[in-house]
Design a protein around this motif. Structure first.
Motif: not given
Length: 163
Positions: A56-57, A61-64, A67, A88, A101
């Motif tokens: 996570g950052p 609240k950034k998202r990858a 997943d 991925s 991150w």
């Protein structure tokens, strides 16, 4: 006019290539060295597997992008490694390493204890060196249950080929 169009086309293609592959455009990297120690001497470790996964950052609240991202490297004969992108498996695509991150890193080397820890990648290049403690994995069976014999395998070993 044709030369100008060709030049413009090449410039546009170059710009698109840099946008499509941020790691080539100078994205963040994680690099370093892995050495092993027996308590007295440190030796560079070759063919060590290094895995990183984003947690996570550091802030926010950034998202990858997906997943199942993982970064993988294997050390050189000098114990050096470099990870500049994440893959991925489900998408079959690569993404640049994400700056600012937290990552879980796991380092696995034969004859050494498994190393796992949380790390932070803040800038363009993060350099981390790791020292792995060697482990003695000799097993002594004094129960008498396991019987050892070399009669089934020749003195130098045996090769079995499939059908």
């Amino acid at each position: 006019m044709t030369i100008a169009r060709t030049f413009l086309g090449l410039m546009l293609a170059s710009a698109l290539l840099l946008i499509a592959t941020p790691a080539l455009a100078g994205g963040p990297t994680l690099e370093g060295k892995v050495v092993g120690t027996d308590g007295e001497m440190e030796t560079p470790l070759e063919n060590v597997r290094i895995n990183i996964t984003p947690l996570g950052p550091i802030k926010g609240k950034k998202r990858a992008p997906v997943d199942d991202l993982v970064g993988v490297a294997t050390t050189t004969p000098l114990g050096k490694f470099r990870i500049g992108e994440l893959s991925s498996p489900s998408k079959g695509e690569e993404y640049p390493l994400m700056k600012n991150w937290r990552y879980a890193i796991e380092i696995e080397a034969a004859g050494h204890y498994l190393f796992d820890q949380e790390i932070e990648v803040k800038g363009r290049a993060s350099t981390l060196d790791f020292i792995l403690k060697s482990r003695d994995y000799k097993v002594l069976d004094d129960t008498g249950v396991v019987e050892t014999t070399n009669s089934t395998i020749g003195g130098n070993g045996q090769v079995r080929w499939g059908n």
